[in-house]
Write a protein that holds these residues in place. Structure first.
Motif, short mmCIF file in Angstrom:
data_model
loop_
_atom_site.label_atom_id
_atom_site.label_comp_id
_atom_site.label_asym_id
_atom_site.label_seq_id
_atom_site.Cartn_x
_atom_site.Cartn_y
_atom_site.Cartn_z
N ASP A 143 -24.21 1.35 -2.29
CA ASP A 143 -23.93 -0.07 -2.45
C ASP A 143 -23.64 -0.45 -3.89
O ASP A 143 -22.94 -1.43 -4.15
CB ASP A 143 -25.12 -0.90 -1.96
N GLU A 144 -24.22 0.30 -4.85
CA GLU A 144 -24.10 -0.10 -6.25
C GLU A 144 -22.64 -0.23 -6.69
O GLU A 144 -22.30 -1.15 -7.44
CB GLU A 144 -24.81 0.91 -7.16
N VAL A 145 -21.79 0.68 -6.26
CA VAL A 145 -20.40 0.66 -6.69
C VAL A 145 -19.72 -0.64 -6.24
O VAL A 145 -18.98 -1.26 -6.99
CB VAL A 145 -19.64 1.88 -6.13
N PHE A 146 -20.03 -1.08 -5.02
CA PHE A 146 -19.39 -2.28 -4.49
C PHE A 146 -20.05 -3.54 -5.06
O PHE A 146 -19.38 -4.52 -5.37
CB PHE A 146 -19.46 -2.26 -2.96
N ALA A 147 -21.37 -3.49 -5.20
CA ALA A 147 -22.09 -4.66 -5.71
C ALA A 147 -21.78 -4.91 -7.19
O ALA A 147 -21.90 -6.04 -7.66
CB ALA A 147 -23.59 -4.48 -5.52
N TRP A 148 -21.37 -3.86 -7.89
CA TRP A 148 -21.14 -4.03 -9.32
C TRP A 148 -20.01 -5.02 -9.62
O TRP A 148 -20.06 -5.75 -10.61
CB TRP A 148 -20.83 -2.69 -9.98
N ASP A 149 -19.00 -5.07 -8.76
CA ASP A 149 -17.92 -6.04 -8.97
C ASP A 149 -18.46 -7.46 -9.02
O ASP A 149 -18.01 -8.28 -9.82
CB ASP A 149 -16.86 -5.92 -7.86
N ARG A 150 -19.41 -7.75 -8.17
CA ARG A 150 -20.03 -9.08 -8.17
C ARG A 150 -20.80 -9.31 -9.47
O ARG A 150 -20.77 -10.39 -10.05
CB ARG A 150 -20.98 -9.21 -6.98
N THR A 151 -21.49 -8.25 -9.94
CA THR A 151 -22.25 -8.36 -11.18
C THR A 151 -21.33 -8.64 -12.36
O THR A 151 -21.62 -9.49 -13.21
CB THR A 151 -23.05 -7.07 -11.43
N VAL A 152 -20.21 -7.93 -12.44
CA VAL A 152 -19.24 -8.16 -13.52
C VAL A 152 -18.76 -9.60 -13.49
O VAL A 152 -18.73 -10.29 -14.52
CB VAL A 152 -18.04 -7.19 -13.39
N SER A 153 -18.39 -10.07 -12.30
CA SER A 153 -17.91 -11.44 -12.16
C SER A 153 -18.96 -12.44 -12.63
O SER A 153 -18.66 -13.42 -13.33
CB SER A 153 -17.54 -11.70 -10.70
N ARG A 154 -20.20 -12.20 -12.27
CA ARG A 154 -21.28 -13.12 -12.64
C ARG A 154 -21.58 -13.06 -14.13
O ARG A 154 -21.82 -14.09 -14.76
CB ARG A 154 -22.53 -12.84 -11.80
N LEU A 155 -21.57 -11.87 -14.71
CA LEU A 155 -21.80 -11.75 -16.14
C LEU A 155 -20.72 -12.51 -16.93
O LEU A 155 -21.01 -13.14 -17.96
CB LEU A 155 -21.82 -10.29 -16.57
N ILE A 156 -19.49 -12.45 -16.44
CA ILE A 156 -18.40 -13.19 -17.10
C ILE A 156 -18.60 -14.69 -16.93
O ILE A 156 -18.49 -15.47 -17.88
CB ILE A 156 -17.04 -12.73 -16.56
N GLU A 157 -18.92 -15.11 -15.71
CA GLU A 157 -19.12 -16.55 -15.46
C GLU A 157 -20.30 -17.10 -16.24
O GLU A 157 -20.28 -18.25 -16.69
CB GLU A 157 -19.32 -16.79 -13.96
N MET A 158 -21.34 -16.29 -16.43
CA MET A 158 -22.54 -16.75 -17.14
C MET A 158 -22.29 -17.00 -18.64
O MET A 158 -23.13 -17.54 -19.34
CB MET A 158 -23.68 -15.74 -16.95
N GLN A 159 -21.10 -16.59 -19.11
CA GLN A 159 -20.70 -16.87 -20.49
C GLN A 159 -19.85 -18.14 -20.58
O GLN A 159 -19.53 -18.59 -21.69
CB GLN A 159 -19.89 -15.71 -21.05
N SER A 160 -19.48 -18.72 -19.44
CA SER A 160 -18.53 -19.83 -19.43
C SER A 160 -19.20 -21.14 -19.85
O SER A 160 -20.41 -21.33 -19.69
CB SER A 160 -17.92 -19.99 -18.04
N VAL A 161 -18.39 -22.06 -20.37
CA VAL A 161 -18.88 -23.39 -20.75
C VAL A 161 -19.49 -24.08 -19.53
O VAL A 161 -20.54 -24.72 -19.63
CB VAL A 161 -17.74 -24.23 -21.36
N LYS A 162 -18.84 -23.94 -18.38
CA LYS A 162 -19.33 -24.61 -17.17
C LYS A 162 -20.73 -24.12 -16.80
O LYS A 162 -21.64 -24.91 -16.55
CB LYS A 162 -18.37 -24.35 -16.01
N TYR A 163 -20.93 -22.81 -16.78
CA TYR A 163 -22.24 -22.26 -16.43
C TYR A 163 -23.29 -22.67 -17.45
O TYR A 163 -24.39 -23.10 -17.10
CB TYR A 163 -22.16 -20.74 -16.33
N LEU A 164 -22.97 -22.54 -18.73
CA LEU A 164 -23.93 -22.85 -19.78
C LEU A 164 -24.28 -24.34 -19.79
O LEU A 164 -25.43 -24.71 -20.05
CB LEU A 164 -23.39 -22.41 -21.14
N SER A 165 -23.29 -25.18 -19.50
CA SER A 165 -23.55 -26.62 -19.43
C SER A 165 -24.48 -26.94 -18.26
O SER A 165 -25.44 -27.72 -18.41
CB SER A 165 -22.24 -27.41 -19.28
N GLU A 166 -24.22 -26.35 -17.10
CA GLU A 166 -25.08 -26.58 -15.94
C GLU A 166 -26.49 -26.06 -16.19
O GLU A 166 -27.47 -26.69 -15.79
CB GLU A 166 -24.47 -25.92 -14.70
N SER A 167 -26.59 -24.93 -16.88
CA SER A 167 -27.92 -24.38 -17.19
C SER A 167 -28.72 -25.32 -18.07
O SER A 167 -29.89 -25.59 -17.82
CB SER A 167 -27.78 -23.03 -17.90
#
Length: 268
Positions: A143-167
């Motif tokens: 599962d790790e190989v497939f789940a990693w794509d989601r992790t990459v996407s989330r790590l990128i989103e967690m750097q966004s102004v939108k995510y940081l503002s909501e946090s």
């Protein structure tokens, strides 16, 4: 540069990057930390190497969180205890570190779902952090190989102004303001405040948003949220330089950089 200093995902992980992460942690903690705090979860105790004294901010190394047999409940307990979590020294990962990869995926899922602010150093950018060969991709059923794509996407989103503002808007006012020295706000501090109080992302702070900000400040300094009209009117008239009834980011920054004005309005 100043722009780079605002990164929350910092790579590569050299000495300068490690110092930058330490500076960010020290600034948010206002230099006051508590070593060896513990978070209890399902009968297990997670030791927190360093935590801020005045706000719920924690420091870990990757190995503290992913070399140990922790699961989703443990990571969620950390997100309940801390609104901002620093993670130092995230290494490049391969299939040889399957357990660490699995835990890291679970940890990022928990942080993302709870809108936790992650500030970290890593050896590579998210796309290159997990190195899997083409053969491993073709032959792997893990599962790790497939789940990693989601992790990459989330790590990128967690750097966004939108995510940081909501946090930043989810943090209790005392926790939020506990990160700052009001008489000596940095540019980063002012940006964090702007993200919180421009609640509709309009690019301006309107009358209602300004009142919310003043209520937060008064609550921290006096223990109630009753903002006197004279305080509100003074702040609005002083901030609103073009007198259009709204505060631009430039007007906000000029006001918040003036420690005398901030102190008079918010700490009297």
């Amino acid at each position: 540069s100043e722009e780079e200093d605002r990164r929350v995902y910092i790579y590569p992980n050299g000495k300068e990057e490690q110092k930058l992460l330490e500076r960010k942690f020290h600034r948010l903690c206002k230099g006051e930390t508590t070593p060896g705090a513990q978070v209890e979860t399902q009968g297990r105790r997670i030791v927190v190497p360093k935590a801020a004294t005045q706000s719920n901010i924690a420091w870990f190394r990757f190995k503290d969180l992913c070399d140990r047999p922790l699961g989703a409940a443990d990571y969620l307990a950390l997100t309940a205890a801390f609104h901002t979590i620093f993670v130092a020294d995230i290494p490049k990962l391969t299939m040889q570190e399957r357990d660490q990869v699995r835990r890291f995926i679970t940890m990022i899922d928990a942080f993302y779902e709870r809108h936790t602010k992650l500030i970290c150093t890593a050896d590579e950018d998210p796309m290159k952090l997990f190195q899997v060969s083409e053969d491993e991709k073709k032959n792997s059923v893990v599962d790790e190989v497939f789940a990693w794509d989601r992790t990459v996407s989330r790590l990128i989103e967690m750097q966004s102004v939108k995510y940081l503002s909501e946090s930043v808007r989810r943090i209790d006012s005392d926790q939020f303001l506990g990160q700052f020295e009001l008489h000596a706000l940095t540019d980063d501090d002012i940006i964090e405040m702007w993200r919180r109080y421009d609640a509709d992302d309009s690019g301006e702070i309107d009358a209602a948003e300004l009142r919310t900000m003043l209520e937060d400040f008064v609550e921290q300094s006096e223990g109630h949220r009753d903002v006197q009209d004279d305080v509100y009117n003074l702040c609005m008239s002083t901030m609103d330089l073009d007198k259009n009834g709204r505060i631009s980011v430039d007007e906000f920054s000029k006001y918040m950089r003036d420690s005398t004005k901030v102190s008079l309005a918010f700490t009297r």
